[in-house]
Design a protein around this motif. Structure first.
Motif, PDB file in Angstrom:
ATOM      1  N   LEU A  53       0.164   4.219   0.389  1.00  0.00           N
ATOM      2  CA  LEU A  53      -0.257   5.206   1.380  1.00  0.00           C
ATOM      3  C   LEU A  53       0.332   4.902   2.760  1.00  0.00           C
ATOM      4  O   LEU A  53       0.256   5.738   3.664  1.00  0.00           O
ATOM      5  CB  LEU A  53      -1.783   5.263   1.472  1.00  0.00           C
ATOM      6  CG  LEU A  53      -2.528   5.618   0.186  1.00  0.00           C
ATOM      7  CD1 LEU A  53      -4.017   5.774   0.470  1.00  0.00           C
ATOM      8  CD2 LEU A  53      -1.966   6.873  -0.467  1.00  0.00           C
TER       9      LEU A  53
ATOM     10  N   PHE B 187     -10.013  -4.753   0.405  1.00  0.00           N
ATOM     11  CA  PHE B 187     -10.119  -4.027  -0.857  1.00  0.00           C
ATOM     12  C   PHE B 187     -11.433  -4.319  -1.586  1.00  0.00           C
ATOM     13  O   PHE B 187     -11.785  -3.625  -2.533  1.00  0.00           O
ATOM     14  CB  PHE B 187      -8.958  -4.401  -1.788  1.00  0.00           C
ATOM     15  CG  PHE B 187      -7.610  -3.994  -1.271  1.00  0.00           C
ATOM     16  CD1 PHE B 187      -7.100  -2.728  -1.521  1.00  0.00           C
ATOM     17  CD2 PHE B 187      -6.839  -4.874  -0.528  1.00  0.00           C
ATOM     18  CE1 PHE B 187      -5.857  -2.345  -1.049  1.00  0.00           C
ATOM     19  CE2 PHE B 187      -5.592  -4.509  -0.044  1.00  0.00           C
ATOM     20  CZ  PHE B 187      -5.105  -3.237  -0.304  1.00  0.00           C
TER      21      PHE B 187
ATOM     22  N   HIS C  17      -8.687   5.344   6.511  1.00  0.00           N
ATOM     23  CA  HIS C  17      -7.564   4.761   5.770  1.00  0.00           C
ATOM     24  C   HIS C  17      -8.057   3.795   4.696  1.00  0.00           C
ATOM     25  O   HIS C  17      -7.573   3.825   3.552  1.00  0.00           O
ATOM     26  CB  HIS C  17      -6.636   4.039   6.746  1.00  0.00           C
ATOM     27  CG  HIS C  17      -5.465   3.373   6.090  1.00  0.00           C
ATOM     28  ND1 HIS C  17      -4.355   4.073   5.653  1.00  0.00           N
ATOM     29  CD2 HIS C  17      -5.233   2.068   5.788  1.00  0.00           C
ATOM     30  CE1 HIS C  17      -3.489   3.233   5.119  1.00  0.00           C
ATOM     31  NE2 HIS C  17      -4.002   2.003   5.189  1.00  0.00           N
TER      32      HIS C  17
ATOM     33  N   THR D  49      -7.635   4.340   0.646  1.00  0.00           N
ATOM     34  CA  THR D  49      -6.933   3.339  -0.164  1.00  0.00           C
ATOM     35  C   THR D  49      -7.837   2.810  -1.268  1.00  0.00           C
ATOM     36  O   THR D  49      -7.402   2.640  -2.417  1.00  0.00           O
ATOM     37  CB  THR D  49      -6.432   2.191   0.721  1.00  0.00           C
ATOM     38  OG1 THR D  49      -5.584   2.708   1.751  1.00  0.00           O
ATOM     39  CG2 THR D  49      -5.650   1.183  -0.094  1.00  0.00           C
ATOM     40  N   ARG D  50      -9.095   2.547  -0.947  1.00  0.00           N
ATOM     41  CA  ARG D  50     -10.025   2.081  -1.986  1.00  0.00           C
ATOM     42  C   ARG D  50     -10.200   3.134  -3.073  1.00  0.00           C
ATOM     43  O   ARG D  50     -10.265   2.812  -4.266  1.00  0.00           O
ATOM     44  CB  ARG D  50     -11.375   1.743  -1.352  1.00  0.00           C
ATOM     45  CG  ARG D  50     -11.386   0.458  -0.546  1.00  0.00           C
ATOM     46  CD  ARG D  50     -12.744   0.218   0.082  1.00  0.00           C
ATOM     47  NE  ARG D  50     -12.853  -1.082   0.720  1.00  0.00           N
ATOM     48  CZ  ARG D  50     -13.915  -1.508   1.379  1.00  0.00           C
ATOM     49  NH1 ARG D  50     -14.986  -0.706   1.488  1.00  0.00           N
ATOM     50  NH2 ARG D  50     -13.938  -2.696   1.941  1.00  0.00           N
TER      51      ARG D  50
ATOM     52  N   MET E 203      -3.729  -3.933   3.031  1.00  0.00           N
ATOM     53  CA  MET E 203      -4.493  -2.712   3.277  1.00  0.00           C
ATOM     54  C   MET E 203      -3.854  -1.858   4.364  1.00  0.00           C
ATOM     55  O   MET E 203      -3.788  -0.628   4.246  1.00  0.00           O
ATOM     56  CB  MET E 203      -5.927  -3.069   3.657  1.00  0.00           C
ATOM     57  CG  MET E 203      -6.775  -1.869   4.101  1.00  0.00           C
ATOM     58  SD  MET E 203      -6.967  -0.572   2.839  1.00  0.00           S
ATOM     59  CE  MET E 203      -8.195  -1.320   1.763  1.00  0.00           C
TER      60      MET E 203
ATOM     61  N   GLY F   7      -0.774  -1.590   5.370  1.00  0.00           N
ATOM     62  CA  GLY F   7       0.545  -1.022   5.102  1.00  0.00           C
ATOM     63  C   GLY F   7       1.614  -1.388   6.106  1.00  0.00           C
ATOM     64  O   GLY F   7       2.554  -0.619   6.311  1.00  0.00           O
TER      65      GLY F   7
ATOM     66  N   ASN G  20       0.852  -1.191   0.000  1.00  0.00           N
ATOM     67  CA  ASN G  20       0.000   0.000   0.000  1.00  0.00           C
ATOM     68  C   ASN G  20       0.889   1.243   0.000  1.00  0.00           C
ATOM     69  O   ASN G  20       1.563   1.522   0.995  1.00  0.00           O
ATOM     70  CB  ASN G  20      -0.906   0.000   1.228  1.00  0.00           C
ATOM     71  CG  ASN G  20      -1.943   1.104   1.181  1.00  0.00           C
ATOM     72  OD1 ASN G  20      -1.814   2.086   0.438  1.00  0.00           O
ATOM     73  ND2 ASN G  20      -2.989   0.982   1.975  1.00  0.00           N
TER      74      ASN G  20
ATOM     75  N   ASN H 270      -5.839  -4.994  -5.038  1.00  0.00           N
ATOM     76  CA  ASN H 270      -5.090  -3.785  -5.382  1.00  0.00           C
ATOM     77  C   ASN H 270      -4.036  -4.076  -6.437  1.00  0.00           C
ATOM     78  O   ASN H 270      -2.895  -3.621  -6.365  1.00  0.00           O
ATOM     79  CB  ASN H 270      -4.426  -3.189  -4.129  1.00  0.00           C
ATOM     80  CG  ASN H 270      -3.387  -4.100  -3.518  1.00  0.00           C
ATOM     81  OD1 ASN H 270      -3.458  -5.327  -3.663  1.00  0.00           O
ATOM     82  ND2 ASN H 270      -2.411  -3.523  -2.813  1.00  0.00           N
TER      83      ASN H 270
ATOM     84  N   SER I  10      -1.356   1.879  -7.635  1.00  0.00           N
ATOM     85  CA  SER I  10      -0.698   2.877  -6.807  1.00  0.00           C
ATOM     86  C   SER I  10      -1.299   4.247  -7.092  1.00  0.00           C
ATOM     87  O   SER I  10      -2.370   4.359  -7.697  1.00  0.00           O
ATOM     88  CB  SER I  10       0.816   2.853  -7.086  1.00  0.00           C
ATOM     89  OG  SER I  10       1.515   3.704  -6.209  1.00  0.00           O
ATOM     90  N   THR I  11      -0.634   5.284  -6.673  1.00  0.00           N
ATOM     91  CA  THR I  11      -1.125   6.640  -6.906  1.00  0.00           C
ATOM     92  C   THR I  11      -1.070   6.969  -8.397  1.00  0.00           C
ATOM     93  O   THR I  11      -0.275   6.379  -9.144  1.00  0.00           O
ATOM     94  CB  THR I  11      -0.296   7.660  -6.122  1.00  0.00           C
ATOM     95  OG1 THR I  11       1.072   7.583  -6.563  1.00  0.00           O
ATOM     96  CG2 THR I  11      -0.356   7.372  -4.618  1.00  0.00           C
TER      97      THR I  11
ATOM     98  N   CYS J 249      -7.247   3.040  -5.312  1.00  0.00           N
ATOM     99  CA  CYS J 249      -7.284   1.864  -6.181  1.00  0.00           C
ATOM    100  C   CYS J 249      -8.307   2.027  -7.301  1.00  0.00           C
ATOM    101  O   CYS J 249      -8.049   1.636  -8.446  1.00  0.00           O
ATOM    102  CB  CYS J 249      -7.579   0.614  -5.368  1.00  0.00           C
ATOM    103  SG  CYS J 249      -6.223   0.081  -4.300  1.00  0.00           S
TER     104      CYS J 249
END
Length: 371
Positions: free
Chosen positions: A50, A205, A281, A285-286, A233, A235, A48, A313, A354-355, A289
């Motif tokens: 993040l 996820f 968080h 994250t979702r 999830m 991290g 993750n 993810n 990822s981002t 994704c």
């Protein structure tokens, strides 16, 4: 004169001698020197980007160095209590291990003896198969059907020496999953003849409404054992912490095989904190994704590359070239992906979502190696 030692390889069992050891990738600083890149975007291990939830970051920042000289809770007592409160189970229904790899080994050691077998599939988390094989047990490895676990084939592969069935839900790397109705139907047909492990490493996820609520199934299926992890999830992959839960009587049997004190202190306190602060968080994250998946699938389609990205993810793309060659070429551009030959899927790669800026760099690099 000293008598020469006899050959030491005579001490190695045949099932160990015949197993090919997994060689991890080298550390990032070594890889950067080897591939002459300034930095690496790690899109190979479904980490993750993040990082951990804010509460977990804080307890890690505040963790007193003096505690490094003190053994942690040998059975992750406080974390098991927190998990019990969260999931509505007795704390003794949980075992915490040094990552998912350790709890996999706990289960196989608890139920398998010479002549036994486990059932798994060809494109899933390979450690189920590996642990069985280097422990001297047969791993019956079946093909996926339309990228999904084939329940009929798994049932047909069972015999009186089958002790454990492994189901990764959602599956890594295909992202497919069994609904609760599908899982219940399968468990009904297994009818308690063996342990059924459902590995939910990527369950946080999943946004599908029909995904199984395995906690509520334990009363009906005491042979059900569920794996979860803090690596994906939450991290916390670098701290190596995962857990299993199930019927108290079954978990007590598994506990006999556990190595206590294997989970370090910072991992335990960070996991407890992560559970207290996971709502924002998980949503962040979702959202990341969803955005990455939408962007990546459009770009892969534009490049004419077959692809899948379902739950989880990660995404998988088929390439018009060797996946191992693609790995090397992408590494030179600072992008680290998972080549899929090890998953018995040559010429495919798995990419961690990822981002957006990182996904844009990946797409640029991928276009550069296939055009």
């Amino acid at each position: 004169m000293r008598v020469p030692f006899p050959p030491l390889d005579r001490l190695v069992p045949d099932h160990v001698r015949g197993f090919e050891a997994y060689i991890p990738s080298r550390p990032d600083d070594v890889l950067c020197r080897l591939y002459r890149c300034e930095r690496l975007h790690r899109l190979n291990n479904n980490e993750n980007p993040l990082g951990p939830p804010e509460a977990a970051r804080k307890v890690l920042d505040d963790w007193p160095p003096s505690d490094a000289s003190i053994y942690p809770s040998g059975d992750a007592y406080h974390l098991r209590c927190r998990l019990g409160e969260r999931l509505g189970l007795d704390p003794d229904c949980f075992i915490v291990g040094n990552g998912a790899n350790e709890v996999i080994a706990f289960v196989i050691k608890a139920f398998c003896q010479e002549g036994d077998n486990i059932v798994t599939v060809d494109r899933t988390f390979a450690v189920y198969e590996w642990v069985a094989q280097f422990s001297g047990f047969e791993a019956r490895v079946l093909p996926l059907k339309d990228d999904r676990f084939d329940g009929e084939a798994m049932l047909a592969a069972m015999d009186e020496r089958t002790k454990v069935l492994f189901l990764c839900n959602p599956n890594n790397p295909t992202g497919t999953y069994w609904s609760e109705d599908e899982l219940r139907s399968f468990l009904d047909r297994v009818n308690g003849r063996c342990i059924v492990v459902v590995d939910e490493a990527y369950m946080e996820f999943v946004e599908a409404s029909d995904f199984p609520r395995t906690v509520s199934m334990l009363d009906d299926y005491p042979n059900l054992v569920v794996f979860r992890t803090f690596s994906k999830m939450y991290g916390l992959a670098g701290l190596r912490i995962g857990y299993l839960f199930g019927d108290r009587r079954v978990v007590d049997d598994i506990r006999r095989t556990c190595v206590v004190y294997s989970v370090n202190g910072p991992a335990q306190v960070a996991a407890i904190a992560a559970l207290s602060d996971d709502g924002p968080h998980i949503e962040a994250t979702r959202k990341m994704c969803r955005e990455a998946r939408e962007y990546l699938l459009e770009e892969l389609a534009d490049m004419g590359l077959p692809h899948t990205a379902r739950e989880g993810n990660f995404a998988v793309a088929s390439l018009p070239m060797s996946d191992t060659l693609a790995y090397r070429k992408l590494m030179r551009r600072g992008i680290m992906i998972r080549s899929m030959t090890g998953f018995r899927a040559p010429n495919q790669i798995r990419v961690t979502l990822s981002t957006l800026p990182v996904m844009e760099e990946f797409v640029k690099a991928l276009r550069g190696i296939i055009t």
